[in-house]
Scaffold this active site. Structure first.
Site, mmCIF file in Angstrom:
data_model
loop_
_atom_site.group_PDB
_atom_site.id
_atom_site.type_symbol
_atom_site.label_atom_id
_atom_site.label_comp_id
_atom_site.label_asym_id
_atom_site.label_seq_id
_atom_site.Cartn_x
_atom_site.Cartn_y
_atom_site.Cartn_z
ATOM 1 N N LYS A 129 -3.778 -2.771 16.068
ATOM 2 C CA LYS A 129 -4.428 -1.637 15.342
ATOM 3 C C LYS A 129 -5.066 -0.882 16.487
ATOM 4 C CE LYS A 129 -2.554 -2.555 11.407
ATOM 5 N NZ LYS A 129 -1.529 -1.228 10.995
ATOM 6 N N ARG B 32 -12.970 -20.948 7.785
ATOM 7 C CA ARG B 32 -11.635 -20.829 8.315
ATOM 8 C C ARG B 32 -11.699 -20.113 9.607
ATOM 9 N NH1 ARG B 32 -7.636 -16.542 5.072
ATOM 10 N NH2 ARG B 32 -9.220 -15.322 5.362
ATOM 11 N N ASN C 119 -2.299 -15.820 2.036
ATOM 12 C CA ASN C 119 -3.302 -16.053 3.093
ATOM 13 C C ASN C 119 -4.531 -15.479 2.529
ATOM 14 O OD1 ASN C 119 -2.271 -17.311 5.421
ATOM 15 N ND2 ASN C 119 -0.837 -15.295 5.547
ATOM 16 N N SER D 30 -7.164 -0.789 10.072
ATOM 17 C CA SER D 30 -7.986 -1.857 9.468
ATOM 18 C C SER D 30 -9.432 -1.869 9.964
ATOM 19 C CB SER D 30 -7.243 -3.143 9.992
ATOM 20 O OG SER D 30 -7.947 -4.211 9.546
ATOM 21 N N ASP E 198 12.069 2.239 5.387
ATOM 22 C CA ASP E 198 11.621 0.845 5.148
ATOM 23 C C ASP E 198 12.614 -0.169 5.454
ATOM 24 O OD1 ASP E 198 10.425 -1.725 4.301
ATOM 25 O OD2 ASP E 198 8.858 -0.484 3.442
ATOM 26 N N LYS F 45 1.831 -7.470 9.377
ATOM 27 C CA LYS F 45 0.257 -7.562 8.874
ATOM 28 C C LYS F 45 -0.317 -9.030 8.690
ATOM 29 C CE LYS F 45 0.850 -7.582 3.963
ATOM 30 N NZ LYS F 45 0.401 -7.064 2.855
ATOM 31 N N ILE G 296 0.753 -1.319 -0.047
ATOM 32 C CA ILE G 296 -0.111 0.197 -0.025
ATOM 33 C C ILE G 296 0.847 1.337 -0.125
ATOM 34 C CG2 ILE G 296 -1.870 1.175 1.090
ATOM 35 C CD1 ILE G 296 -2.558 -1.406 2.266
ATOM 36 N N GLY H 195 -12.001 -17.791 12.800
ATOM 37 C CA GLY H 195 -11.750 -16.560 12.943
ATOM 38 C C GLY H 195 -12.366 -15.622 11.928
ATOM 39 N N TYR I 232 -2.612 -9.074 15.853
ATOM 40 C CA TYR I 232 -2.355 -8.152 14.902
ATOM 41 C C TYR I 232 -3.513 -7.119 14.860
ATOM 42 C CZ TYR I 232 -3.273 -5.856 10.454
ATOM 43 O OH TYR I 232 -3.598 -4.915 9.282
ATOM 44 N N ASN J 89 9.536 -7.050 4.270
ATOM 45 C CA ASN J 89 8.522 -7.717 3.522
ATOM 46 C C ASN J 89 8.647 -7.019 2.105
ATOM 47 O OD1 ASN J 89 6.552 -9.592 3.274
ATOM 48 N ND2 ASN J 89 4.782 -8.221 3.513
HETATM 49 P P1 NAD Z 1 3.315 -4.685 3.441
HETATM 50 O O1 NAD Z 1 3.960 -5.532 4.214
HETATM 51 O O2 NAD Z 1 3.316 -4.767 2.005
HETATM 52 O O3 NAD Z 1 4.167 -3.092 3.834
HETATM 53 C C1 NAD Z 1 4.643 -2.873 5.015
HETATM 54 C C2 NAD Z 1 5.944 -2.568 4.835
HETATM 55 O O4 NAD Z 1 6.682 -2.183 6.025
HETATM 56 C C3 NAD Z 1 7.020 -3.337 4.289
HETATM 57 O O5 NAD Z 1 7.643 -2.891 3.280
HETATM 58 C C4 NAD Z 1 7.918 -3.821 5.374
HETATM 59 O O6 NAD Z 1 9.110 -4.011 4.939
HETATM 60 C C5 NAD Z 1 8.013 -2.549 6.050
HETATM 61 N N1 NAD Z 1 7.900 -2.748 7.551
HETATM 62 C C6 NAD Z 1 7.661 -3.640 8.482
HETATM 63 N N2 NAD Z 1 8.188 -3.270 9.739
HETATM 64 C C7 NAD Z 1 9.156 -2.110 9.668
HETATM 65 C C8 NAD Z 1 9.961 -1.681 10.470
HETATM 66 N N3 NAD Z 1 10.058 -1.956 11.589
HETATM 67 N N4 NAD Z 1 10.668 -0.538 10.044
HETATM 68 C C9 NAD Z 1 10.694 -0.331 8.858
HETATM 69 N N5 NAD Z 1 10.008 -0.828 7.794
HETATM 70 C C10 NAD Z 1 9.014 -1.965 8.144
HETATM 71 O O7 NAD Z 1 1.977 -4.392 3.910
HETATM 72 P P2 NAD Z 1 0.690 -3.408 3.307
HETATM 73 O O8 NAD Z 1 -0.255 -4.177 2.789
HETATM 74 O O9 NAD Z 1 1.390 -2.404 2.489
HETATM 75 O O10 NAD Z 1 0.478 -2.777 4.798
HETATM 76 C C11 NAD Z 1 0.634 -1.475 4.933
HETATM 77 C C12 NAD Z 1 -0.214 -1.204 6.384
HETATM 78 O O11 NAD Z 1 -1.424 -1.224 6.231
HETATM 79 C C13 NAD Z 1 0.250 -2.027 7.686
HETATM 80 O O12 NAD Z 1 0.237 -1.253 8.750
HETATM 81 C C14 NAD Z 1 -0.687 -2.959 7.603
HETATM 82 O O13 NAD Z 1 -1.129 -3.452 8.848
HETATM 83 C C15 NAD Z 1 -2.027 -1.913 7.091
HETATM 84 N N6 NAD Z 1 -3.068 -2.827 6.585
HETATM 85 C C16 NAD Z 1 -2.937 -3.532 5.306
HETATM 86 C C17 NAD Z 1 -4.120 -4.312 5.016
HETATM 87 C C18 NAD Z 1 -4.022 -5.337 3.789
HETATM 88 O O14 NAD Z 1 -4.879 -5.692 3.320
HETATM 89 N N7 NAD Z 1 -2.917 -5.258 3.205
HETATM 90 C C19 NAD Z 1 -5.397 -3.929 5.676
HETATM 91 C C20 NAD Z 1 -5.656 -3.075 6.685
HETATM 92 C C21 NAD Z 1 -4.427 -2.365 7.138
HETATM 93 N N1 UDP Z 2 -10.864 -16.806 1.500
HETATM 94 C C1 UDP Z 2 -10.991 -17.919 0.939
HETATM 95 N N2 UDP Z 2 -9.901 -18.889 0.372
HETATM 96 C C2 UDP Z 2 -8.563 -18.246 0.696
HETATM 97 C C3 UDP Z 2 -8.698 -17.163 1.190
HETATM 98 C C4 UDP Z 2 -9.722 -16.427 1.689
HETATM 99 O O1 UDP Z 2 -12.054 -18.511 0.783
HETATM 100 O O2 UDP Z 2 -7.684 -18.967 0.290
HETATM 101 C C5 UDP Z 2 -12.110 -15.964 1.755
HETATM 102 C C6 UDP Z 2 -12.075 -15.712 3.212
HETATM 103 O O3 UDP Z 2 -12.662 -16.695 4.060
HETATM 104 C C7 UDP Z 2 -12.896 -14.382 3.319
HETATM 105 C C8 UDP Z 2 -12.480 -13.812 2.177
HETATM 106 O O4 UDP Z 2 -11.849 -15.071 1.147
HETATM 107 O O5 UDP Z 2 -14.294 -14.839 3.352
HETATM 108 C C9 UDP Z 2 -11.462 -12.650 2.159
HETATM 109 O O6 UDP Z 2 -10.446 -13.249 2.906
HETATM 110 P P1 UDP Z 2 -8.923 -12.452 2.989
HETATM 111 O O7 UDP Z 2 -7.994 -13.288 3.790
HETATM 112 O O8 UDP Z 2 -8.518 -11.899 1.689
HETATM 113 O O9 UDP Z 2 -9.503 -11.044 3.914
HETATM 114 P P2 UDP Z 2 -9.992 -11.072 5.162
HETATM 115 O O10 UDP Z 2 -10.384 -12.340 5.891
HETATM 116 O O11 UDP Z 2 -8.819 -10.640 6.145
HETATM 117 O O12 UDP Z 2 -10.999 -10.033 5.173
#
Ligand code: NAD
Ligand code: UDP
Length: 335
Positions: free
Chosen positions: A152, A289, A197, A124, A31, A84, A12, A291, A148, A35
Site C-alpha cells: 500500500k 494477536r 481473520n 489503508s 476482476d 488483502k 468493497i 502485530g 501487505y 476472491n
Molecule cells: P476483496 O478480496 O473482496 O476484493 C478484491 C477483488 O480483487 C476480488 O474480487 C479479487 O477477485 C480481485 N482481484 C485480486 N487480484 C486481482 C487481479 N490480479 N486481477 C483482477 N482481479 C483481482 O477485497 P476488498 O475488501 O473488497 O478490498 C478491496 C481493496 O481495498 C483491496 O485493495 C484492499 O487491499 C483494500 N482495503 C481493504 C480493506 C478491508 O478491510 N477490506 C481495508 C483497507 C484497504
Molecule cells: N479481533 C479479535 N478477535 C478476532 C479478530 C479480531 O479480538 O477474532 C480484534 C483485533 O485484535 C483488533 C480488532 O478486533 O483489535 C479488529 O481486528 P480486525 O482483524 O477486524 O481489523 P484490523 O486488526 O486489521 O484493524
C-alpha cells in the site's frame, strides 16, 4: 463518467459499483474472481436495475489491461483489485508484491498511454502504523510490519511520483479504516475465505453457530475496557466516499481518510451486535494477536472539508446489515 472498477466483484468494489451506478456513472468491472464470484455482478445489476460490463481478467497481465483501454473510452480508474490478507502476505510475500504492485503499475502505465487522468486507489489505515491517534493524512507513514502494508505504501508512492511527473494526472489515495456491514438488500457482503481473520465476519459466524466462540485478542491494552479500538465504517458509506472522491478529483495527489472518526472496542462491538440483533455471541479473552496495535481511528475532517463526505451509518446499522447478510447469504462465496 465511464469508470473502470478493478476488483469490482469483491467486497468493497461491488458496493462501490452500486454507488457509482446510482450516481449515474457507467461501470466496467475487471476482476479475475480469485476472491469473489461472477454471481455478484448479477446482484449488482439486480439491485441497481442497470447493466455492468464485466471482464473476467487478471489485471497483472499487461496485454489484457491494454486491450480494455483500447476497447473502451475510460474516464477514470478505481483500483480495488489486490490481495488483502495481512497474515497470508507474511507467508507468501512474493504473491503480494507481484499481484498488488504489478496490477497498479499496469493500470498506471495504461492511464498514461491512453490519456486517462483520474485514478482512485484503495489504500489503508495500515500505512499509519502505530502512530498517535487520530490518524491525520499529513502524518509521516511508519514502516509497515508486513508485506501487505508495504504494497500500500509503495503503490501510494508510485502514483504520487506519476502525478508529480504528469501535472494533468489526478490521483486520489483513499485510506480505509475498518469496513464492515453489507448492502441493506442483504444480497452482497463480505464472505471470507475459510476461518475469518477479521472481527465482524468472525462475530457473524459465531452468532450463526458456524464457529463456537469469539476469541478476543487481549484485554490489557490501554483502552477503557482493555480491548483493541478500531474505526469501523459501514461499507456503503465507504462506497459513497469513492463517488465523492471521484467527483471532486482535481489535478495532483489527494489523500483522504475514509472512516467515521470514532473508536469502538472489541467488546463494545460484540455488545452492539448482540443488542442490534438480539443474539448472543459467546467469547473468551485470549492473548494479544502479534502485530496488532491498540488503537486506530481517523481524523475525518479533511474528507468532510474537501469532498463534502461524511459517514452516515452508525455501529447499530453496521451490525444489523452484517447479520442480515450472514443470515441470508453467509454460505458459499457471493462476493
Ligand atoms: P476483496 O478480496 O473482496 O476484493 C478484491 C477483488 O480483487 C476480488 O474480487 C479479487 O477477485 C480481485 N482481484 C485480486 N487480484 C486481482 C487481479 N490480479 N486481477 C483482477 N482481479 C483481482 O477485497 P476488498 O475488501 O473488497 O478490498 C478491496 C481493496 O481495498 C483491496 O485493495 C484492499 O487491499 C483494500 N482495503 C481493504 C480493506 C478491508 O478491510 N477490506 C481495508 C483497507 C484497504
Ligand atoms: N479481533 C479479535 N478477535 C478476532 C479478530 C479480531 O479480538 O477474532 C480484534 C483485533 O485484535 C483488533 C480488532 O478486533 O483489535 C479488529 O481486528 P480486525 O482483524 O477486524 O481489523 P484490523 O486488526 O486489521 O484493524
Amino acid at each position: 463518467m465511464n469508470i473502470l472498477v478493478t476488483g469490482g466483484a469483491g467486497y468493497i468494489g461491488s458496493h462501490t459499483a452500486i454507488a457509482l451506478l446510482e450516481a449515474k456513472h457507467s461501470v466496467i468491472i475487471a476482476d479475475n474472481l480469485c476472491n469473489s464470484s461472477s454471481g455478484t455482478i448479477r446482484k449488482i445489476e439486480s439491485i441497481t436495475g442497470k447493466k455492468v460490463t464485466f471482464y473476467e481478467m487478471d489485471v497483472t497481465v499487461e496485454e489484457a489491461v491494454e486491450s480494455l483501454f483500447k476497447t473502451h473510452s475510460i474516464d477514470a480508474v478505481i483500483h480495488f483489485a489486490g490481495l488483502k490478507s495481512v497474515g497470508e502476505s507474511v507467508e507468501k510475500p512474493l504473491n503480494y508484491y507481484s499481484n498488488n504492485m504489478i496490477s497498479t503499475l499496469n493500470l498506471a502505465k495504461m492511464c498514461l498511454k491512453y490519456g486517462v487522468n483520474r485514478f482512485v486507489f484503495s489504500s489503508s489505515a495500515t500505512v499509519y502504523g502505530d502512530n498517535i491517534v487520530p490518524f491525520e493524512e499529513s502524518m509521516n507513514l511508519l514502516p509497515a510490519t508486513n508485506p501487505y502494508g508495504e504494497t500500500k505504501v509503495m503503490c501510494e508512492r508510485i502514483l504520487t511520483d506519476l502525478a508529480h511527473a504528469n501535472p494533468a494526472f489526478s490521483v486520489s489515495l483513499l485510506r480505509y479504516f475498518n469496513p464492515i456491514g453489507a448492502h441493506e438488500s442483504g444480497l452482497i457482503g463480505e464472505v471470507p475465505n475459510g476461518v475469518p481473520n477479521n472481527l465482524m465476519p468472525y462475530i457473524t459466524q459465531v452468532a450463526k453457530g458456524k464457529l463456537a466462540k469469539l476469541r478476543v485478542f487481549g484485554n490489557d491494552y490501554p483502552t477503557a475496557d482493555g480491548t483493541g479500538l478500531r474505526d469501523y465504517i459501514h461499507v456503503v458509506d465507504l462506497a459513497e466516499g469513492h463517488v465523492a472522491a471521484l467527483e471532486n478529483l482535481i489535478e495532483g495527489v489527494h489523500t483522504h481518510n475514509l472512516g467515521t472518526g470514532n473508536g469502538t472496542s472489541v467488546l463494545e462491538l460484540v455488545n452492539a451486535f448482540e443488542e442490534a440483533n438480539r443474539i448472543h455471541v459467546p467469547y473468551e479473552v485470549v492473548g494479544r494477536r502479534p502485530g496488532d496495535i491498540a488503537v486506530c481511528y481517523a481524523d475525518v475532517s479533511k474528507a468532510a472539508r474537501e469532498l463534502g463526505w461524511k459517514a452516515k451509518r452508525n455501529i447499530n446499522d453496521m451490525c444489523r446489515d452484517a447479520w442480515r447478510f450472514e443470515v441470508h447469504n453467509g454460505t458459499g462465496k457471493t462476493t
